[in-house]
Structures are given as C-alpha cells and as structure tokens.
Design an enzyme around this catalytic site. Structure first.
Site, short mmCIF file in Angstrom:
data_model
loop_
_atom_site.label_atom_id
_atom_site.label_comp_id
_atom_site.label_asym_id
_atom_site.label_seq_id
_atom_site.Cartn_x
_atom_site.Cartn_y
_atom_site.Cartn_z
CD GLN A 1 -15.58 -2.56 0.71
OE1 GLN A 1 -14.81 -2.54 -0.24
NE2 GLN A 1 -16.31 -1.51 1.01
CG ASP B 1 -9.63 3.49 -3.23
OD1 ASP B 1 -10.26 3.08 -4.23
OD2 ASP B 1 -8.43 3.84 -3.28
CG HIS C 1 -14.09 0.47 -6.07
ND1 HIS C 1 -14.29 1.54 -5.23
CD2 HIS C 1 -12.75 0.39 -6.27
CE1 HIS C 1 -13.11 2.09 -4.95
NE2 HIS C 1 -12.17 1.41 -5.56
C1 LIG Z 1 -7.87 0.43 -5.49
S1 LIG Z 1 -6.96 -0.47 -4.30
C2 LIG Z 1 -6.84 0.68 -2.98
C3 LIG Z 1 -5.90 1.80 -3.22
C4 LIG Z 1 -5.61 2.61 -2.00
N1 LIG Z 1 -6.81 3.00 -1.30
C5 LIG Z 1 -4.85 3.87 -2.36
O1 LIG Z 1 -5.47 4.94 -2.46
O2 LIG Z 1 -3.61 3.79 -2.53
C6 LIG Z 1 -8.17 -1.57 -3.71
C7 LIG Z 1 -7.71 -2.41 -2.54
O3 LIG Z 1 -8.89 -2.91 -1.93
C8 LIG Z 1 -8.68 -4.22 -1.52
N2 LIG Z 1 -9.98 -4.91 -1.46
C9 LIG Z 1 -10.67 -5.49 -2.49
N3 LIG Z 1 -11.83 -5.99 -2.05
C10 LIG Z 1 -11.87 -5.73 -0.72
C11 LIG Z 1 -12.82 -6.01 0.29
N4 LIG Z 1 -13.95 -6.67 0.02
N5 LIG Z 1 -12.56 -5.61 1.55
C12 LIG Z 1 -11.43 -4.94 1.83
N6 LIG Z 1 -10.48 -4.65 0.90
C13 LIG Z 1 -10.70 -5.03 -0.35
C14 LIG Z 1 -7.74 -4.81 -2.55
O4 LIG Z 1 -7.03 -5.88 -2.03
C15 LIG Z 1 -6.86 -3.63 -2.92
O5 LIG Z 1 -5.66 -3.65 -2.20
#
Ligand SMILES: C[S@@+](CC[C@H](N)C(=O)[O-])C[C@H]1O[C@@H](n2cnc3c(N)ncnc32)[C@H](O)[C@@H]1O
Length: 379
Positions: A241, A263, A266
């Site tokens: 992202q 999401d 963060h």
């Molecule tokens: C909290 S989980 C998401 C939960 C999901 N949105 C749900 O509501 O079921 C965070 C996800 O973001 C992904 N993530 C972490 N950093 C990221 C980035 N820089 N870009 C895209 N995805 C990312 C992780 O791999 C993880 O699968």
C-alpha cells in the site's frame, strides 16, 4: 467468465427486458447461467450443512424459447455447479434466465422471480417430508440468493470471521454509512486481506462485503499472496500500500472507486501515502475509511502521543482536514489556500479508532459578506 462480463450482467439486471436479453445474447446464456448459479451457491451458506447428504438440483433456464439445464450439487457442505442435466435430480427449478438475472443482480424492489416453478421429486416418499428436510432446506437456501434479503453486518462479520465486530466494533458504524449504498453497483477496495503470510487465512471481510453489497465488485490488496480468496466479484491484488506505482496499476483493474477501507499495515506513513494516491480516484459521494487509527498514538507505528497535531500521523492529518472542510470561511480568505483535497471533503466522521471521510464537492460558497464577522453589539 471475465470480471468485465460480471460487471456487464450486474449493470444489465436493472435495465429494460430488451436490454437484458441483448446482454444475455452478447455474453452467451451458458456463461450467464454459470455466473448466476455461482452467486446462488455462494449466497446459500451450504458450508453450514456439512452433515447433509448429496443433494442434486437441476436449473432449467430459458432464453428466447430455448431451455438449457445446469446442475448444482451440494455435498457435505460443498457446492459444485456444472452445465448439463442430472440423471436423478432431487428438485428441478425452471425459470427464465432474464428473470433469474434480475433476481440475483437486480435492486431489491425488482426481485420477484415471477417465472419460477419448482418440481420437487420424491414428494410422494417420506424422505421428502420426514426427518431432516434436506432437499427443501437446500433448495430454499439456493433460491434465497435471488430474493430481497437485508443483512446485519455484525452477523455477517461473525459468519465470515471478520474482526470488524468482536475485536473491533466497526460494523454498527459501517451499517450506518453503507446501508444506503447496499443496492448500488460499486467498486470497493479494502487494503489488507488478512491472515498475513498464510495464503488461506483472512479474507473474511472481503466475503462479508461481497454478501452485503450484492451488486458490487470487491477488491482486496495485500503484500502476501492471497489468490486463494479470489471469487466471482472478489478480486485479489498483491502489492504494498506504500507503493504508489502498484496502487496506480491496481486502479487500472478496479476503475474509479466508491469505497476504500484501509486495514493494511496501519503504519502512519503508509496510511497517508495510500490516502494521497487513492482519494483522488474516489468517486464523488464515495467513502474513504481508515481503520485502527490508534496507531496514530503509537511511536512504533510512526505515531505520537505527545505531538497530537503532527500531520504525519493519521489522526493529526485527518484532524487538519476539518479545517479544509471549512476552507471557505477563513478570515481573511487568503489565510488559507485550499488544496485539491480541501475542495473535495464532504464530511468527516470520527469514531473510536475509525475515521470515515466522505468525498463531495466542497464549494458551497462562504457565508455572504454582509453577515458580520464579529458579534453584533446589542447594548
Ligand atoms: C489486520 S489484517 C487485515 C484484516 C482484514 N482487512 C479483515 O478485515 O479481515 C492486515 C493485513 O494487511 C496486510 N498488510 C500489511 N502491510 C501491508 C502493506 N504495506 N500493504 C498491503 N497490505 C499489507 C497484512 O499482510 C495483513 O494480511
């Protein structure tokens, strides 16, 4: 079937009978039937019926006087769908294909299924009516996907294993914002599929959105390979992202967005990078949501609990948008040069750990100059 064909069918479902028939001609009745039966299968929650025996349902679907049969088989919680007529169906559902299309992808008021009839086999046998009514229950579940159903997002969150209710309490807020949009054909993008490096974990929220927004395309972005969550109307994009080139490329597939939900990592810097890249591609009236903004206060995520107005944090940044919302009221007017974002903030909503930003033209005009800019002395 392609994503484009699915979009075309969703669009056709609210058009005139002639336009619906023309869309079916263009795409081909067999492909249309496959798309619609896939939807019925996914909306039936057959995975809850793991103790059920094999049930075979024939769908005899007619278009321009020609009828073609397709078979849905459910077995121990799994659903398969194939063209062709089964030897010994438990029930036969006959319907005009255009009518089923209107039922599955039409808006709620238009879903009536007036051409449907159901032949129940084995009706003369006790198997149909005594004991667990397997056939009735299965067929009714399959058909409910073409009926007007409203969904409670918190229930869906529990059903699909999303953490948006239970760990967080976002779904009641989402329900308020999203219910008026539930019948529209939208492009929805959620950053963060969930489950991190495990290819099959996560995806709960994507499936929840797919069910709630029954006419929308739902896209999930994740740094890890999440292709296992690809479904009809769920597209998976792998990337970071914080990578603007990747996000621009993703937009090539999704088209202009109506809802973005961040999401993902963060990390405060990632949240701002994604917002700056994606917000310009949100349609007017669209909603940009940032979840878990508690990290705005966490130094480990680039946040701060001391410098609360730091524009490099998600809450510091969004708080400043409140001033952008009122950019026309500065005194003197030159005190603020509105940014492109200022001109497009419709409203801002702050909830516990959640920020919702509505995009709308923000150029109502300042209050008239004859309204005094200081209190009138009434003595
Ligand atoms: C909290 S989980 C998401 C939960 C999901 N949105 C749900 O509501 O079921 C965070 C996800 O973001 C992904 N993530 C972490 N950093 C990221 C980035 N820089 N870009 C895209 N995805 C990312 C992780 O791999 C993880 O699968």
């Amino acid at each position: 079937m392609t994503e484009q064909q699915v979009r075309e069918l969703i669009d056709a479902a609210t058009r005139t009978p002639g336009e619906i028939d023309a869309a079916i001609d263009r795409i081909g009745p067999a492909t249309v039937a496959a798309v619609l039966l896939d939807e019925l299968g996914s909306r039936a929650d057959i995975d809850e019926l793991t103790d059920y025996p094999t049930i075979v349902v024939e769908f005899a679907l007619s278009h321009r006087g020609e009828t073609a049969s397709h078979t849905i088989t459910t077995d121990k919680g799994r659903t398969t769908c194939a063209p062709g007529r089964p030897d010994a169906p438990d029930a036969v559902v006959s319907q005009e294909l255009a009518d089923l299309l209107r039922g599955v992808f039409g808006t709620r008021g238009a879903r009536t299924n007036p051409t449907r009839s159901i032949a129940w086999h084995h009706l003369g046998e006790p198997r149909a009516i005594v004991g667990p009514p397997h056939v009735f229950t299965t067929v009714r579940r399959l058909l409910r996907g073409s009926e007007p159903v409203s969904h409670d997002l918190s229930e869906l969150s529990i059903r699909f294993g999303s953490d948006k209710w239970g760990l967080h309490y976002y779904t009641p807020h989402y329900e308020k914002y999203f219910t008026p949009l539930a019948d529209l054909a939208l492009n929805i993008l959620e950053i963060g599929v969930g489950g991190y490096s495990h290819p099959e974990w996560g995806g709960g929220s994507l499936r929840m959105w797919k069910r709630f927004f029954h006419r929308s395309m739902v896209y999930g972005v994740d740094t890890f390979d999440k292709q296992a969550h690809q479904r009809q109307r769920i597209g998976i994009l792998q990337g970071d992202q914080s990578d603007v080139d990747f996000l621009e490329q993703a937009l090539g597939r999704t088209g202009p967005l109506d809802i973005v939900i961040d999401d993902g990592s963060h990390l405060n810097s990632d949240v701002l990078t994604s917002f700056r890249c994606l917000f310009p591609h949100l349609r007017p009236g669209g909603l940009y949501v940032v979840e878990d903004v508690q990290t705005s206060y966490w130094p480990g995520f680039g946040g701060s609990s001391e410098n609360l107005d730091d524009p490099a944090t998600s809450v510091g940044f969004t708080k400043a948008l409140v001033d952008g919302l009122n950019h026309e009221e500065f005194e003197p007017a030159e005190a603020r040069t509105p940014t492109a974002t200022d001109r497009q903030i419709g409203s801002l909503h702050f909830h516990h750990n959640l920020v919702v930003i509505e995009k709308a033209r923000n150029e109502e005009g300042a209050l008239p100059v004859w309204i005094p800019r200081r209190p009138i002395d009434r003595r």
